[in-house]
Each structure stands twice: as structure tokens, then as C-alpha cells.
Design an enzyme around this catalytic site. Structure first.
Site, short mmCIF file in Angstrom:
data_model
loop_
_atom_site.label_atom_id
_atom_site.label_comp_id
_atom_site.label_asym_id
_atom_site.label_seq_id
_atom_site.Cartn_x
_atom_site.Cartn_y
_atom_site.Cartn_z
N ARG A 70 0.85 -1.20 0.00
CA ARG A 70 0.00 0.00 0.00
C ARG A 70 0.88 1.25 0.00
NH1 ARG A 70 -1.82 0.86 4.38
NH2 ARG A 70 -1.25 -0.95 5.61
N TYR A 198 -1.90 -3.67 -6.83
CA TYR A 198 -1.56 -4.45 -5.64
C TYR A 198 -2.47 -4.24 -4.46
CZ TYR A 198 1.29 -7.27 -2.63
OH TYR A 198 1.72 -8.29 -1.82
N LYS A 207 -9.77 -2.11 1.96
CA LYS A 207 -9.43 -0.93 2.78
C LYS A 207 -10.25 0.30 2.39
CE LYS A 207 -6.24 -3.29 4.85
NZ LYS A 207 -6.49 -3.78 6.20
N ASN A 366 6.27 -8.46 1.99
CA ASN A 366 4.82 -8.24 2.00
C ASN A 366 4.11 -9.22 1.05
OD1 ASN A 366 2.45 -6.91 2.88
ND2 ASN A 366 2.43 -5.61 1.05
N ARG A 368 1.82 -12.18 -0.21
CA ARG A 368 0.48 -12.46 0.35
C ARG A 368 -0.13 -13.73 -0.21
NH1 ARG A 368 -1.84 -8.40 3.97
NH2 ARG A 368 -0.33 -6.71 3.96
N ARG A 399 3.14 -3.57 17.92
CA ARG A 399 4.49 -4.14 17.93
C ARG A 399 5.38 -3.13 18.65
NH1 ARG A 399 6.98 -7.78 14.21
NH2 ARG A 399 5.02 -8.08 13.09
C1 OXD Z 1 -3.15 -4.36 5.58
C2 OXD Z 1 -3.81 -5.51 4.97
O1 OXD Z 1 -2.23 -3.81 4.97
O2 OXD Z 1 -4.68 -6.09 5.61
O3 OXD Z 1 -3.55 -3.99 6.69
O4 OXD Z 1 -3.50 -5.87 3.83
MN MN Z 2 -5.21 -5.02 7.42
#
Ligand code: OXD
Ligand code: MN
Length: 590
Positions: A70, A198, A207, A366, A368, A399
Site C-alpha cells: 500500500r 496491488y 481498505k 509483503n 500475500r 508491535r
Molecule cells: C493491511 C492488509 O495492509 O490487511 O492492513 O493488507
Molecule cells: Mn489489514
């Protein structure tokens, strides 16, 4: 497709006029369509089929190397008034944004297929469902949406009588990051995204709709759209309880949602099921409790670090029907990533398809997997309940290598909203930018809130006021390290031990140690049977200097909201700063 509402057809026609695609494909959501689109994607080199014996109906997609996460700096909230977007969002005047993006969209689909993807968020028979339509010229996006949401004819059956649907326009454009924009028009319930193929940039129901746009609708309609997992847990001999937990991206939401009791707890009868791993829509019920549904229908989980040791449920979920993105590829056609059960096989190709020489991660950090919820062996039956599930506890997790203890309980809803609203976490690879930097991420919604943070916190307080039996609110931190830099808590399945304390607190079965950050557990109130956690005391301890710095930083963050800071949050900030309660020393837990 005789049932297509006229209002949708007219909008699609108008968009097609601008986009000039060669053909328009209306998705019906059928299995035959899935097979046909997969074949198209394979022919076009967008998907690579994986080993059909070990990974039936699984594919690999490699995104462009400059399009792997993102992009928050290219994501805009385009409300009419700049102040309505608030201090945590990039704002763009709606007319200017539309003019710029219209120029990019115009004729951008010449020679391409425009996929019309009608979708439902939430169980189709839920009174809380929302219907939308995404347009896209990416067959990869269309196939992902088919997994992540309920797609096709179902959307026409679930279409609301008032004709309202969320409009999502997505195009790959030329995928040049300098012409990449993800824009939200909350007043029109519309999202436009161009230049990225992406994840959250392109799968708009996730989102953009279920969080950014839905958060605005939720404010107007008296509910909450949150970046939360939903988990069902059953302590031995007890009833099934539901927990919602907000964590920033890549802080273990999927792992906690799929938690498996460690042997010592399983033997005692602990059980756990998943309702959702990323997004929850929560609303006050007629009984004064907070009820939640998962608007999604699939998982878009982080592959690296997933193994039979960390998340056996995920491993049993993603061995079929899965689209992998940016993982490495073994010569036998199986996917691989750092932290996988198997050692790295010889002849591995990295996430960009190059022979792997071990000098950098083989899978993108990242990388997925996209997979249907129904593949998950621990999916709760209640995940399909149109009314959702009643929430007993809300966790805010992050975290944090220092400062924040394993678990702490807020005194009441107001303090819980303050703790959540001032949450901080170290950044991860889920978004572009530097990894490991501590930043405030209110309610884990920093990248996903569609309006002003101050108004959002007030809205949380208002929702709390509408609940006669509000959930208890807790903070958790699985990532605390001790002075030597070692993790103090094993995490994963053992996190159920923390949930045991949380539920005991909900029922007022145990007490705790008061501290500046609410109540901490006494060591003896945690079920530690069969656990080797020599550094646990450090996880249960607040260090006074760290706690003081944290209190000051949280206070400064909240007061920056100035005149839009709710007075209750201001009062909580003052109370935290002046709280005479000394942080509990380690000895108090012994
Ligand atoms: C994020 C996702 O980036 O769930 O939070 O993909
Ligand atoms: Mn998320």
C-alpha cells in the site's frame, strides 16, 4: 443479467464511455467464470499455475517490483472541506482529484477488458451488509475480489431497495508510481484508484470501502468500521466468547484469529475459532451489547513467517484455491517464503522470477495469499450469522520492543478509547516506507480512517454511551523485548493464555496490579502450565522512565487535535500525566 439495477447499468455505461474498453465483462460469480478468468490470466502471463497435486487450483502472481505494498502517501481523502479529512489523512479537493484522475482514466482501457465486479460486504442476508460495484481492467484484481467478497448475482439479490451502492473505479493505468492515486470521496461513497495493481491499493472493497468509506457511513449511522480481527474462544467448561482485536498491519492479526491452543491448553479443553482476520463492522445491539460482523469473505494474509509452528491453521487453509502474490517458486511448482516449514529448496526462483542467490529475501516481505474464508478449518459457524457475534472484549495490540506490557486493562470505556486512540506501533512492510519506525496509529486505523481523528474518537465515545454492556478494553503487546533484546513472550498459541486472563477479567474472576496504564495481571492469575517463559516478568513490568515518556507522548499526540479533541480524551490525557499511581515494580507480580 436481467436483474442488473438500472442505476448500476447507467453508471457502468458512463464509466465505459470514459474508459473505452474493448469489451465489458459483467461478473456473475460462477465457478465456470472463475475457471475461464483463470485461463485468461494464465494465457496473459498474469498468473502462473502451481503444482496441481500439492496445491490444487493455486496460482502465483508477480507484481511489478515498484508495486508491492500500500502507498499511503498516494492515498487521499477527498472530502469537500479539508478539515473533515483531519490531520491523519492526505487531502485533495474533490474536483481537482477528479479532474486529474479523469485525465488518467480517459481511454486507458483501449484494447482491454473492463470487468464489472458487483460485490456484497457481510453475509448476503445480513441487515448490515453493504453492496458495491468495482470496475477494473485487471483480471488479477477481479479474481482476488471473487475470493475476498461475495461477488456476482448475489449482489443483485442483496441490492438495497433505495438503490444505493458504493462506486469503485479501478484501473491499472501505466502503473507508473508517479501517476498512482488512491482517492476516496466519502460524501459520494465512491473510490477511484489508478496506477497500482496491488493489495489494498487495488482491491477496493477491502481498505477503501470496508474501512475508509465505511468509517464515514458508520459515523453517520451510529456504528464502527474497524481494522479488527474477530475471534471465538471457549475456555474449558465455559461458553463461547467473542473478542475483537485491532492491530496495525503485519502485527499478527491473522495468526491470532487462527490461534491454535498449545497442547497444555488443548488438553484442558480450550478451543478457538475464527470469525474474521482483518476488518470488523460493529454496532450496538438491542441488548446493549456490541455486535460484530466480518464484512469480508476471504483472507489476504502475509505469507512470510507462516508455518506449521506459527500458524498451522493457515497452512491447512492455503494449500488449495489460493492466489499467491510475490512468494518464491520452487522447481516442483510449490510456493516458498522465509519462515516456511521446508528449508529453501535448490533451484528456487525469487519473487521476481530470478534464480535466488540468497543475498536478499526470496519472497517479498509483503508477499500475500488470497484464499476463501470457507477453506479455513477453524471457521466459526457464527461467521455466517446475519446478526454477527456479541463482543466481550476489545484488544488494541501493537508491535513494541519496549514500554508496553504484555497486557493491560483499561479502567473503563473512556480510558480504553484513549489507549486505543493513542496506540503506537513499529512500521512494517505492509506499506511502502521505512520499516521499524515507531508511529502513533490510533485504533490501528491510521491508514484507514476516512474522516477527522478527533471526530472519530468522539464517535467511539458516543457508541460506548449507547452500550449498557460495553466490552472491556485491553492493550496487548506480544513483541516486548528484555534488556538483552530477547522476546519476553512466546506469542502465537500461547497468546490464548492472555485471552484467558482477559476473559477472567471480563467476568471479574481475578484481580490485578494497578498501574499508570490500567490493570496489569498478577503472574499467578495467568495459566502458565506447560509454558517455558523465563523472561515473563519483564513482559509484565512497566519501567517508570519508559512509562513517563509514553504518557507524555500519548498526551502530546491527543492534544494536537486541538479544538477537535473530545473533552473526555483531554481529561484522560491529563489524568495519565498526573496519575500519582507508581508503575508496578516486578516484585509486585511475584
Ligand atoms: C493491511 C492488509 O495492509 O490487511 O492492513 O493488507
Ligand atoms: Mn489489514
Amino acid at each position: 443479467m436481467s436483474q442488473v439495477p438500472e442505476v448500476v447499468r447507467a453508471w457502468v455505461d458512463a464509466c465505459a464511455e470514459m474508459l473505452s474498453p474493448e469489451r465489458v465483462h459483467w461478473m456473475d460469480g460462477s465457478e465456470a467464470e472463475r475457471t475461464a478468468l483463470e485461463a485468461t490470466a494464465v494465457r496473459e502471463g498474469v498468473l502462473i499455475p502451481l503444482n496441481p497435486v500439492t496445491h490444487p487450483r493455486c496460482f502465483l502472481h508477480r507484481s511489478r517490483p515498484d508495486d508491492t505494498a500500500r502507498t499511503e502517501h498516494l492515498t487521499f481523502v477527498c472530502s469537500h472541506l479539508k478539515e473533515d479529512a483531519g490531520p491523519t489523512n492526505h487531502w485533495w479537493a474533490p474536483d481537482d482529484a477528479k479532474a486529474r484522475l479523469t485525465a488518467l482514466f480517459r481511454d486507458s482501457m483501449r484494447g482491454r477488458t473492463l470487468y464489472v465486479v458487483p460485490f456484497v460486504l457481510g453475509p448476503e442476508d445480513s441487515p448490515f451488509r453493504k453492496v458495491g460495484v468495482q470496475l477494473t481492467d485487471s483480471v488479477y484484481v477481479a479474481l482476488n475480489l471473487r475470493i475476498m467478497t461475495r461477488v456476482g448475482e448475489v449482489a443483485w439479490r442483496a441490492f438495497p431497495a433505495d438503490g444505493h451502492f458504493t462506486r469503485c473505479l479501478h484501473g491499472l493505468g501505466d502503473q507508473d508510481p508517479s501517476r498512482r492515486f488512491i482517492c476516496h470521496f466519502p460524501e459520494e461513497d465512491t473510490a477511484w484508484s489508478i496506477g497500482s495493481g496491488y493489495g489494498g491499493n487495488a482491491l477496493l472493497p477491502k481498505k477503501s470501502v470496508a474501512l475508509r468509506l465505511a468509517s464515514v457511513r458508520a459515523r453517520d449511522e451510529g456504528w464502527l468500521a474497524e481494522h479488527m480481527l474477530l475471534l471465538a474462544v471457549q475456555p474449558p467448561g465455559g461458553a463461547v466468547r467473542y473478542v475483537a482485536a485491532a492491530f496495525p498491519s503485519q502485527c499478527g492479526k491473522t495468526n491470532l484469529a487462527m490461534v491454535t491452543p498449545p497442547p497444555a491448553l488443548a488438553q484442558k479443553g480450550w478451543r478457538a475459532w475464527i470469525v474474521g482476520d482483518d476488518i470488523a463492522w460493529l454496532r450496538p445491539g438491542g441488548d446493549g451489547r456490541l455486535w460484530a460482523i466480518n464484512p469480508e469473505n476471504g483472507f489476504f494474509g502475509v505469507a512470510p513467517g507462516t508455518s506449521s509452528a506459527t500458524n498451522p491453521v493457515a497452512m491447512a487453509t492455503i494449500d488449495r484455491d489460493t492466489i499467491y502474490t510475490n512468494v518464491a517458486l520452487a522447481p516442483d511448482g510449490t510456493p516458498w517464503w522465509e519462515g516456511h516449514d521446508r528449508p529453501a529448496p535448490e533451484g528456487l526462483l525469487d519473487w521476481q522470477g530470478r534464480p535466488w542467490d540468497g543475498s536478499s529475501p526470496a519472497a517479498h516481505p509483503n508477499a500475500r495469499f488470497t484464499v476463501p474464508l470457507t477453506n479455513c478449518p477453524t471457521l466459526a459457524a457464527a461467521a455466517r450469522d446475519p446478526q454477527g457475534v456479541p463482543i466481550d472484549a476489545i484488544l488494541f495490540g501493537a508491535r513494541r520492543a519496549t514500554t508496553m506490557p504484555l497486557v493491560h486493562e483499561a479502567r473503563d470505556w473512556a480510558q480504553g478509547v484513549f489507549f486505543g486512540g493513542t496506540l503506537a506501533s513499529e512500521t512494517t512492510a505492509a506499506a511502502t516506507g521505512k520499516v521499524g519506525v515507531l508511529r502513533r496509529d490510533p485504533m490501528a486505523m491510521l491508514p484507514f480512517l476516512g474522516y477527522h481523528l478527533g471526530d472519530y474518537l468522539q464517535h467511539w465515545l458516543d457508541v460506548g454511551a449507547a452500550l449498557s454492556k460495553p466490552p472491556r478494553i485491553f492493550g496487548v503487546n506480544w513483541f516486548r523485548k528484555d534488556a538483552s533484546g530477547a522476546f519476553t513472550w512466546p506469542g502465537f498459541g500461547d497468546n490464548l493464555r492472555v485471552l484467558g486472563w482477559v476473559l477472567d477479567r471480563c467476568d471479574r474472576r481475578v484481580g490485578g496490579v494497578p498501574s499508570r496504564f490500567g490493570l496489569l495481571p498478577r503472574r499467578e492469575d495467568l495459566d502458565l502450565e506447560g509454558l517455558d517463559a523465563p523472561r515473563l516478568d519483564a513482559a509484565l513490568t512497566l519501567i517508570p522512565a519508559e512509562a513517563e515518556a509514553e504518557a507524555k507522548d500519548r498526551t502530546a499526540f491527543i492534544l494536537e487535535l486541538a479544538e477537535r479533541c473530545p473533552s473526555t480524551m483531554r481529561a484522560e490525557a491529563e489524568r495519565l500525566l498526573t496519575d500519582a499511581q507508581a508503575p508496578a515494580p516486578t516484585a509486585a507480580h511475584a
